[in-house]
Scaffold this motif. Structure first.
Motif, PDB file in Angstrom:
ATOM      1  N   ILE A 188      13.891   1.985   7.406  1.00  0.00           N
ATOM      2  CA  ILE A 188      13.054   2.802   8.292  1.00  0.00           C
ATOM      3  C   ILE A 188      12.746   4.191   7.725  1.00  0.00           C
ATOM      4  CG2 ILE A 188      12.932   3.912  10.548  1.00  0.00           C
ATOM      5  CD1 ILE A 188      12.332   0.880  10.420  1.00  0.00           C
ATOM      6  N   PRO A 189      13.720   4.926   7.145  1.00  0.00           N
ATOM      7  CA  PRO A 189      13.364   6.230   6.557  1.00  0.00           C
ATOM      8  C   PRO A 189      12.285   6.105   5.476  1.00  0.00           C
ATOM      9  CG  PRO A 189      15.743   6.032   6.776  1.00  0.00           C
ATOM     10  CD  PRO A 189      15.171   4.679   7.085  1.00  0.00           C
ATOM     11  N   LYS A 190      12.312   4.994   4.743  1.00  0.00           N
ATOM     12  CA  LYS A 190      11.293   4.764   3.713  1.00  0.00           C
ATOM     13  C   LYS A 190       9.923   4.528   4.360  1.00  0.00           C
ATOM     14  CE  LYS A 190      13.800   4.503  -0.200  1.00  0.00           C
ATOM     15  NZ  LYS A 190      15.162   4.642   0.267  1.00  0.00           N
ATOM     16  N   PHE A 191       9.905   3.787   5.469  1.00  0.00           N
ATOM     17  CA  PHE A 191       8.648   3.575   6.194  1.00  0.00           C
ATOM     18  C   PHE A 191       8.053   4.919   6.614  1.00  0.00           C
ATOM     19  CE2 PHE A 191      10.023  -0.891   7.208  1.00  0.00           C
ATOM     20  CZ  PHE A 191       8.897  -1.524   6.718  1.00  0.00           C
ATOM     21  N   ARG A 192       8.908   5.800   7.094  1.00  0.00           N
ATOM     22  CA  ARG A 192       8.442   7.107   7.567  1.00  0.00           C
ATOM     23  C   ARG A 192       7.854   7.920   6.408  1.00  0.00           C
ATOM     24  NH1 ARG A 192       9.672   9.355  12.166  1.00  0.00           N
ATOM     25  NH2 ARG A 192      11.359   7.848  12.465  1.00  0.00           N
ATOM     26  N   LYS A 193       8.539   7.939   5.279  1.00  0.00           N
ATOM     27  CA  LYS A 193       8.039   8.682   4.114  1.00  0.00           C
ATOM     28  C   LYS A 193       6.741   8.079   3.600  1.00  0.00           C
ATOM     29  CE  LYS A 193      12.559  10.319   2.524  1.00  0.00           C
ATOM     30  NZ  LYS A 193      13.578  10.246   1.454  1.00  0.00           N
ATOM     31  N   ALA A 194       6.633   6.747   3.701  1.00  0.00           N
ATOM     32  CA  ALA A 194       5.424   6.078   3.212  1.00  0.00           C
ATOM     33  C   ALA A 194       4.191   6.509   3.999  1.00  0.00           C
ATOM     34  CB  ALA A 194       5.593   4.558   3.282  1.00  0.00           C
ATOM     35  N   ARG A 195       4.345   6.723   5.322  1.00  0.00           N
ATOM     36  CA  ARG A 195       3.199   7.148   6.131  1.00  0.00           C
ATOM     37  C   ARG A 195       2.686   8.516   5.672  1.00  0.00           C
ATOM     38  NH1 ARG A 195       1.164   3.106   7.128  1.00  0.00           N
ATOM     39  NH2 ARG A 195      -0.340   4.340   8.290  1.00  0.00           N
ATOM     40  N   TYR A 196       3.610   9.421   5.353  1.00  0.00           N
ATOM     41  CA  TYR A 196       3.194  10.746   4.914  1.00  0.00           C
ATOM     42  C   TYR A 196       2.674  10.728   3.474  1.00  0.00           C
ATOM     43  CZ  TYR A 196       5.035  12.818   9.157  1.00  0.00           C
ATOM     44  OH  TYR A 196       5.238  13.145  10.477  1.00  0.00           O
ATOM     45  N   GLN A 197       3.154   9.756   2.690  1.00  0.00           N
ATOM     46  CA  GLN A 197       2.651   9.641   1.328  1.00  0.00           C
ATOM     47  C   GLN A 197       1.184   9.214   1.322  1.00  0.00           C
ATOM     48  OE1 GLN A 197       3.728  10.685  -1.399  1.00  0.00           O
ATOM     49  NE2 GLN A 197       2.245   9.745  -2.790  1.00  0.00           N
ATOM     50  N   TYR A 198       0.763   8.487   2.379  1.00  0.00           N
ATOM     51  CA  TYR A 198      -0.653   8.141   2.509  1.00  0.00           C
ATOM     52  C   TYR A 198      -1.516   9.408   2.535  1.00  0.00           C
ATOM     53  CZ  TYR A 198      -0.690   3.071   3.339  1.00  0.00           C
ATOM     54  OH  TYR A 198      -0.631   1.722   3.189  1.00  0.00           O
ATOM     55  N   ASP A 199      -1.006  10.460   3.181  1.00  0.00           N
ATOM     56  CA  ASP A 199      -1.743  11.726   3.240  1.00  0.00           C
ATOM     57  C   ASP A 199      -1.959  12.288   1.835  1.00  0.00           C
ATOM     58  OD1 ASP A 199      -1.523  11.367   5.933  1.00  0.00           O
ATOM     59  OD2 ASP A 199      -0.018  12.917   6.250  1.00  0.00           O
ATOM     60  N   ASN A 200      -0.880  12.277   1.027  1.00  0.00           N
ATOM     61  CA  ASN A 200      -0.976  12.810  -0.334  1.00  0.00           C
ATOM     62  C   ASN A 200      -1.947  11.989  -1.179  1.00  0.00           C
ATOM     63  OD1 ASN A 200       1.006  14.704   0.328  1.00  0.00           O
ATOM     64  ND2 ASN A 200       2.665  13.356  -0.315  1.00  0.00           N
ATOM     65  N   LEU A 201      -1.908  10.681  -1.003  1.00  0.00           N
ATOM     66  CA  LEU A 201      -2.808   9.806  -1.748  1.00  0.00           C
ATOM     67  C   LEU A 201      -4.254  10.058  -1.337  1.00  0.00           C
ATOM     68  CD1 LEU A 201      -2.612   7.509  -3.864  1.00  0.00           C
ATOM     69  CD2 LEU A 201      -2.646   5.892  -1.974  1.00  0.00           C
ATOM     70  N   ASN A 202      -4.482  10.193  -0.037  1.00  0.00           N
ATOM     71  CA  ASN A 202      -5.836  10.476   0.456  1.00  0.00           C
ATOM     72  C   ASN A 202      -6.353  11.815  -0.058  1.00  0.00           C
ATOM     73  OD1 ASN A 202      -6.460   8.176   1.841  1.00  0.00           O
ATOM     74  ND2 ASN A 202      -5.732   8.901   3.810  1.00  0.00           N
TER      75      ASN A 202
END
Length: 587
Positions: A188-202
């Motif tokens: 779950i902590p990885k899922f949470r970080k992945a959502r915010y990483q989408y912002d950086n990728l965008n």
């Protein structure tokens, strides 16, 4: 478990956006319940058929029960189709309604709010995170009821068939539960970080696509590819780190499932040999065991998906719950600016409330209605920040700011911004025709009014030369016209608003001095009562202004006419002399 609680709070909040899809959700849940109950009846009918019709070789009874099972199967299939159809409609509907509500709230955001979230993050929340919401609604509508009803009734029916064999579940179910908790705690902590990483990728993608000309001009393709690669690799790492551990759950589930079948077959066989259980009862029990464990596995996957979706759904709620920092609570209904006067009294401003540094300090400035003001100053002197306070793009931190004789907070934001037209250096045009873009100033403007505004802004000549004239199509961001042409069109668009105050913030930087002079002359001739504020690095832009303001480090260093400033202000004199030596067209 905290993720489930967090998800439940966010998801419950979003249910109010179901709107007209509450009905389809109820229909789906009703059909799902009927489907599940009928699925549970089929193993029971199979056991009865084996114990009565097959053993007695009664063909009539066998055909009778067989027809009943076929009928139940057909009804079950129909219910499943209706349940899935309405669940899909519900999930798409809540996503559409929530996306619209989120977008509406974003439109109310001040510049401060937009900077708080960031454009890439808002894009992710409107798209990828919204997909998480849609999937969660589908799962909650279609499968939560199904798995719960299936688990309760299949266990009750299995217990009814053989209470002794049901004890086997006390081993299998806890193993599955423990495995699920261990895996999700890590994932779950990885899922949470992945959502915010989408912002950086965008962010990287948005910057790259918007600035493709610059990248090609500086031959920085390799650098940009490497930068994208770093963010993409991090996205892969986090996605793999979250989804990888969850992939172990299926092998563990299969191990428990097959182990349960072996135990049921072994102990069930003993029960049959000893005459305490019929073959039909054992087959029914096996099917109920499959349903029970399948329901638990399904429930586990639903919970896992909810926990994985929790960060995305929570991020959607954050935007919806965000109260715009710039409120409209003090507005006076029906109040409109009496004229174009502007009064700054001891105004100070800073971007961050907790910051000790002010971008503007102790601004005292009084502009009469219809007056023309020029603003000059070095880069970073907060010239643009000063004028952005007038239409309340930002709110002042201290002091008082009045427009048309009233505090800016007394006006409805829409009314204030209709009276103040600001043309930025990088003002944007949109895809569509030139006429469509100009009608942003006044959607009801006639063709004659459009042409008149374009003539004042020195845009009519080049527009008329195009094949389709004002019906010419522009691409995204106004592609299809040069930088200078774009600036002239944005000026014409602002004039169509018929504002009381016009602010030109370096908005003639891409046109030559002759064209700029013609634009200013046209505005002065046709809009005599209009208050005009011109920000420029070119002293030649101030040829027709009444007063010139010199700004330094967020303060007004001096105010006066060209003659007065040239005599007493060193910065103004140096700027003027340098530009005169360079031909008067310096940037």
């Amino acid at each position: 478990m905290n993720s489930i609680i967090e998800f439940n709070k966010a998801f419950s909040y979003l249910k109010k956006h179901l709107g007209e899809y509450k009905k389809t959700r109820r229909i789906s849940q009703i059909f799902t319940t009927i489907e599940t109950i009928l699925e549970l009846l089929i193993p029971m009918m199979m056991g009865i058929t084996l114990n009565t019709a097959v053993y007695t070789k009664d063909l009539g009874q066998a055909m009778k029960y067989g027809a009943i099972m076929v009928g139940l199967s057909l009804i079950t299939m129909y219910c499943g189709m209706q349940a899935s159809k309405n669940a899909g409609l519900t999930s798409s509907g809540i996503a559409a309604n929530t996306r619209e509500a989120e977008y509406r709230n974003i439109q109310k955001f001040s510049f401060e709010d937009l900077e708080h979230f960031g454009v890439p993050s808002l894009l992710t929340r409107l798209t990828s995170d919204m997909q998480q919401l849609s999937q969660s609604m589908f799962m909650s509508t279609r499968f939560v009821i199904k798995t719960v009803v299936m688990a309760i009734f299949s266990f009750a029916l299995a217990f009814r068939a053989s209470a002794k064999l049901s004890l086997i579940f006390l081993v299998g179910v806890p193993v599955l539960f423990i495995a699920l908790m261990l895996l999700t705690t890590y994932a779950i902590p990885k899922f949470r970080k992945a959502r915010y990483q989408y912002d950086n990728l965008n962010l990287v993608i948005e910057e790259n696509l918007n600035n493709m000309r610059v990248i090609k001009a500086f031959v920085r393709k390799r650098y940009e590819l490497d930068k994208f690669g770093i963010q993409n690799e991090e996205m892969f790492r986090l996605s793999d780190g979250s989804q990888g551990p969850m992939s172990y759950f299926f092998p563990i589930s299969n191990f428990v499932l097959f182990g349960t079948f072996v135990a049921i077959t072994y102990f069930g066989g003993i029960e049959i040999i000893e005459g305490r259980l019929g073959v039909g009862d054992l087959i029914s029990f096996n099917m109920y065991a499959i349903m029970l464990l399948g329901a638990f596995i399904g429930m586990s996957m639903v919970l896992t998906m909810f926990m994985a979706a929790s960060p995305g759904v929570t991020r959607v709620v954050e935007v919806l719950k965000k109260v715009p920092s710039m409120d409209n609570d003090d507005k006076i209904e029906g109040l409109v600016p009496e004229d174009g006067s502007i009064d700054f009294d001891n105004v100070s401003f800073k971007y961050e409330k907790d910051s000790e540094t002010y971008q503007l300090e102790d601004i005292n400035l009084h502009i009469k209605s219809g007056e023309s003001i020029g603003i000059l100053g070095p880069t970073g002197s907060s010239k643009s920040t000063l004028v952005q306070l007038i239409p309340r793009l930002y709110d002042i931190s201290k002091g008082s700011l009045k427009v048309g004789g009233h505090d800016v907070k007394s006006y409805d934001l829409h009314t204030l911004r209709d009276a103040v037209s600001i043309v930025l250096q990088k003002n944007t045009l949109f895809s569509g025709t030139i006429a469509d873009n100009l009608r942003w100033g006044d959607e009801h403007a006639s063709d004659e009014e459009i042409r008149k505004a374009a003539q004042i802004a020195q845009a009519d000549d080049f527009v008329s030369q195009r094949n389709d004239s004002y019906e010419s199509k522009l691409g995204q961001g106004g592609s299809g016209v040069s930088g200078g042409q774009k600036q002239r069109l944005t000026i014409a668009r602002s004039l169509l608003k018929k504002p009381k105050i016009l602010i030109l913030d370096n908005s003639t930087s891409a046109v030559d001095t002759k064209t700029e002079t013609a634009i200013i002359e046209g505005i002065n001739k046709n809009l005599k009562d209009l208050t005009k504020i011109i920000i420029s690095q070119r002293v030649s832009s101030f040829k027709y202004v009444d007063r010139i303001i010199v700004m330094e480090e967020g303060k007004i260093a001096d105010i006066g006419s060209h003659k007065d400033l040239y005599q007493r202000n060193k910065v103004y004199r140096q700027t003027y002399d340098i530009q005169q030596q360079g031909g008067g067209d310096n940037e």
